[in-house]
Design a protein around this motif. Structure first.
Motif, short mmCIF file in Angstrom:
data_model
loop_
_atom_site.label_atom_id
_atom_site.label_comp_id
_atom_site.label_asym_id
_atom_site.label_seq_id
_atom_site.Cartn_x
_atom_site.Cartn_y
_atom_site.Cartn_z
N ILE B 37 37.59 -25.00 14.57
CA ILE B 37 38.67 -25.73 14.69
C ILE B 37 39.37 -25.71 13.05
CG2 ILE B 37 38.39 -27.50 16.35
CD1 ILE B 37 37.35 -29.52 14.51
N THR B 38 40.61 -25.79 12.97
CA THR B 38 41.37 -25.71 11.72
C THR B 38 41.46 -27.28 11.39
OG1 THR B 38 43.27 -25.58 13.24
CG2 THR B 38 42.46 -23.75 12.23
N ALA B 396 54.17 -21.15 7.02
CA ALA B 396 54.16 -21.75 8.21
C ALA B 396 52.53 -22.01 9.07
CB ALA B 396 54.45 -20.63 9.42
N ILE B 397 51.62 -21.69 8.32
CA ILE B 397 50.31 -22.12 8.91
C ILE B 397 50.02 -23.60 8.76
CG2 ILE B 397 47.77 -21.57 8.80
CD1 ILE B 397 48.88 -18.81 7.79
N ILE B 662 50.60 -16.44 14.48
CA ILE B 662 50.47 -16.20 15.94
C ILE B 662 49.13 -16.70 16.18
CG2 ILE B 662 50.08 -14.61 17.55
CD1 ILE B 662 52.35 -12.83 16.22
N ALA B 663 48.17 -16.61 15.15
CA ALA B 663 46.77 -16.78 15.77
C ALA B 663 46.73 -18.36 15.64
CB ALA B 663 45.99 -16.50 14.73
N ILE B 664 47.30 -19.10 14.82
CA ILE B 664 47.30 -20.64 14.69
C ILE B 664 48.18 -21.12 16.08
CG2 ILE B 664 49.22 -21.02 13.09
CD1 ILE B 664 46.29 -22.78 12.40
N VAL B 665 49.41 -20.62 16.24
CA VAL B 665 50.03 -21.13 17.43
C VAL B 665 49.32 -21.00 18.71
CG1 VAL B 665 52.27 -20.77 18.71
CG2 VAL B 665 52.34 -20.66 16.29
N PRO B 675 52.91 -18.49 21.88
CA PRO B 675 52.87 -17.31 20.76
C PRO B 675 53.70 -16.19 21.33
CG PRO B 675 50.56 -17.73 21.46
CD PRO B 675 51.39 -18.57 22.01
N SER B 676 53.44 -15.68 22.53
CA SER B 676 54.06 -14.31 23.07
C SER B 676 55.77 -14.71 23.25
CB SER B 676 53.46 -13.99 24.40
OG SER B 676 52.17 -14.06 24.54
#
Lengths: 75, 698
Positions: B37-38, B396-397, B662-665, B675-676
């Protein structure tokens, strides 16, 4: 006289008499917004929402719709 | 080897917990993520006496063990799971003297987990000023704990805390609240099914959906004769638990604490009068924003110029001392320009994180949340979205991660989707280099130059695009979710220099190493693609060019060979393939390559051009000069003219070019759908605006 917290005026102090527990977040209770505790309206943002309160010594801001779920009695 | 003592630092937000952590560990700390997890994990080592060491983990701030976010979940998981490597031998609960009542709620919960617990009362130096007196021995007795009075700001009490940690075995582990009292019949059944387990731990497993010692919700439901209760009933019991705890706390404090309000002094009221004033509040906020952007543009340009020319010099130096060959070329044309493209970011990112952490530390950020809430809600956002939107100007991250404290899912989702529009620091190098190429240096009056106005305008359209798309999303998204907006308004504090510096250092380091890996990898790939070609036109470039340009002098011939080679390298063919798509925007195939590689990370743009151009030209020149001398082969005019420049600026303002975002979204929205949508919407908007701008201006 029992009114809801949303109609408290700036600077007024009141005692919380009851809270509609299903409609307010647990976090608010944990921050001391419980029946019997004192609440004072310190300031409001433009259009009187959100409201900046001192509840039981904690300083916090909530929106009007949540404040409407809290009943108070003026002292 | 002496055994390490595992210590967990726990506390409400704004209690100075991080200051205590910094004081205990100094610079001896590591920042990372919890596995999978982040959520940020901060740990450090503190030396106690006689060679004993304490391993200290700074757990995320929380108001209670009833978790409502990922960060808060971590706290419960660490405290319940005895097998967790962070499971504490001793818990240190940090409270602040002014909010001790509220802080004790969390304390009583931790105490009930059978973990030896120390209570730190921080900011104790403020007691007199706030008119507070506490009977410490009596409070220790009633809470059955060890209390340490501290002032992290004045570095007082730290030795006593260290000593208490060392003697943790002597701490009593009596609970504060008998969980049985919450609902006797229910808890009786629970105890019968698990006679050996602590009731409060079982209660947390039921309400928080965490596991410990092979006990999870299902085993409880199976083992009990009755089924687990419904959600609404559970919530009612949680509220009852909170009320019971406060009853205990109120009784305890009544006997041990007195507050003389007449003696209380503070700056809160007077500062609030201005900072959240209906007019001045906004004036101050926008003045601060303006100042920050001006500072980032002006102050960081000096170190950036230095870094830029230092790397140009280094490439030149290594080329002259190392033997010529493939490896030297890789170093000088691939790796060095690549690293330069990362290092050049450091000044701006550091400045941004500096300002953001000062705003957070001082308590001002909560005031901004407060005054902006109403306005933000018109756009479908929350006042709390302002923190991600401002952090988004750094990166943004962390901004997407900062949306976690927005309780309303719809407002949180919208914030996540629009945050990448804000001008992150990765866009800055692209903006700066293009602005300096195509915007004249004239000034209006003495203060505002065209160039810095352009930059401000770009920030402005970033925010504008974010707000407008939020408004659109709010119209079209059909998600019902309750709004439970609660913001603590902390006391104003002068930010601690050490805290701010550690924060800036850690954030910048994380950004550089994170983005650095991508940039370096792409630089090397690009160098390979640019240095080899599929056909004999590449390997025999010299012959081809010599035949074509027989009359040219030798220096021009060298340049011609190099550019012929580049054109017939793998990269050249790839660029040519996409040229039809980017030509309507005013770009040639080299810019096309730079844009493609920018979809991994925007900041790659400059280093890509640096790599492409240094492959094509071996003379010592800075990237900017090299770009300025690039000629459009068709019009014979400079390639980076006004129309192309504006088109590029707009493209970078709107396009979703960041693999990490994109990865975090994806992680935060649990799937590829959002994300798409975000990617298609943003990049589509970028292409269309860039197209319109170029076609109008050319």
């Amino acid at each position: 006289m029992i009114i809801n917290l949303a109609s408290l005026k700036k600077g007024q102090i009141a005692i919380i008499t009851s809270v509609v527990t299903d409609k307010i977040p647990l976090k608010l209770l944990e921050m001391g917004c419980l029946p019997g505790n004192e609440v004072q309206l310190l300031q409001t943002a433009p259009f009187s929402c959100p409201m900046y309160l001192n509840v039981n010594g904690s300083h916090l801001a909530i929106r009007k719709e949540v404040a409407e779920q809290i009943e108070i009695e003026l002292v | 080897m002496a055994k390490q003592i595992n210590v967990s630092l726990i506390g409400n937000p704004n209690t100075g917990k991080t200051s205590v952590f910094n004081l205990l560990t100094g610079l001896n700390q590591q920042v990372g993520n919890y596995p999978g997890i982040t959520v940020e994990r901060k740990a450090g080592i503190c030396k106690l006496s006689r060679g004993v060491k304490a391993h200290i983990v700074d757990l995320p701030g929380t108001y209670s063990l009833n978790a409502s976010s990922l960060d808060e979940n971590v706290v419960i998981e660490v405290l319940l799971n005895k097998k967790d490597k962070d499971y504490p031998d001793v818990a240190v609960v940090v409270s602040d003297v002014e909010n001790i009542k509220r802080n004790l709620l969390l304390f009583t919960q931790i105490k009930d987990l059978d973990i030896p617990t120390i209570l730190v009362i921080n900011m104790a130096d403020q007691m007199e000023r706030k008119g507070i007196t506490i009977d410490i021995p009596e409070l220790e007795k009633r809470l059955s704990t060890k209390i340490v009075l501290m002032s992290a700001r004045k570095k007082e009490g730290i030795e006593e805390l260290k000593k208490s940690i060392e003697g943790y075995r002597k701490l009593p582990i009596t609970p504060c609240l008998n969980a049985f009292e919450i609902d006797p019949p229910y808890f009786e059944g629970l105890q019968r099914a698990f006679p050996k387990e602590s009731l409060y731990k079982l209660w947390l497993v039921i309400t928080q959906d965490v596991n410990f010692a092979n006990i999870n919700r299902n085993t409880i439901a199976d083992a009990s004769e009755f089924h687990t209760k419904k959600k609404s009933e559970l919530k009612r019991l949680q509220q009852k638990e909170t009320i019971k705890r406060y009853q205990f706390i109120n009784q305890t404090l009544k006997a041990t604490q007195t507050i003389d309000i007449k003696n209380a002094k503070g700056v809160r009221a007077s500062l609030d009068r201005i900072l959240i004033h209906k007019i001045w509040g906004f004036v101050v906020f926008f003045a601060i924003l303006l100042f920050i952007f001006q500072a980032i543009y002006d102050w960081s340009s000096y170190p950036m110029d230095l870094i830029d020319s230092a790397f140009a010099w280094m490439s030149d130096y290594f080329r002259s001392v190392l033997p010529p060959g493939l490896l030297t070329n890789l170093l000088v044309e691939g790796i060095l320009p690549g690293i330069g493209g990362i290092v050049i970011f450091i000044p701006q990112i550091a400045f941004l994180f500096l300002f953001i952490s000062i705003l957070e530390e001082s308590g001002y950020m909560s005031r901004v949340v407060f005054i902006m809430d109403r306005l933000m809600r018109r756009f479908g956002l929350s006042g709390k979205s302002i923190v991600p939107l401002i952090s988004g100007t750094a990166c943004a991250i962390p901004a997407v991660m900062a949306t976690r404290n927005i309780e309303n899912w719809k407002q949180r989702l919208i914030t996540i989707l629009v945050v990448p529009f804000t001008t992150c620091s990765a866009r800055l190098p692209v903006y700066l280099i293009i602005i300096s190429l195509v915007i004249p240096t004239h000034r209006i009056g003495w203060i505002f130059g065209y160039q810095s106005l352009t930059l401000m305008f770009l920030y402005f359209i970033g925010f504008g695009a974010a707000l407008l798309s939020a408004w659109l999303l709010n119209k079209f998204l059909k998600i019902q979710s309750k709004s439970f907006f609660v913001v603590e308004m902390p006391n104003y504090k002068i930010p601690l220099f050490k805290n701010v510096m550690i924060n800036v250092f850690e954030k910048t380091k994380a950004f550089i190493t994170g983005a650095g890996k991508i940039i370096l990898a792409i630089s090397i790939v690009l160098w390979v693609l640019g240095s080899f070609g599929p056909t004999e036109k590449f390997s025999n470039a010299k012959e081809y060019v010599t035949v074509q340009y027989q009359k040219e002098n030798s220096e021009d011939l060298e340049t011609q060979i190099a550019s012929y080679k580049l054109e017939h390298s793998y990269m050249g063919y790839m660029g040519k393939a996409i040229e039809p798509i980017v030509r309507p925007l005013g770009y040639d195939w080299k810019i096309g390559i730079a844009i493609i590689s920018s979809f991994a990370a925007r900041e790659v743009f400059v280093s890509t051009l640096a790599t492409i151009y240094s492959v094509g030209n071996e003379e010592e020149e800075t990237i900017k000069n090299r770009m300025a001398s690039e000629i459009n082969p068709i019009t014979k005019k400079p390639l980076f003219n006004f129309a192309t420049g504006i088109s590029l600026l707009l493209f970078y303002a709107f396009a979703m070019q960041c693999a990490s975002t994109i990865a975090i979204v994806k992680k935060e929205t649990n799937g590829w759908m959002w994300p798409s949508i975000q990617f298609v919407f943003m990049s589509g908007l970028a292409y269309i605006t860039a197209l319109i701008a170029y076609q109008f201006l050319k």
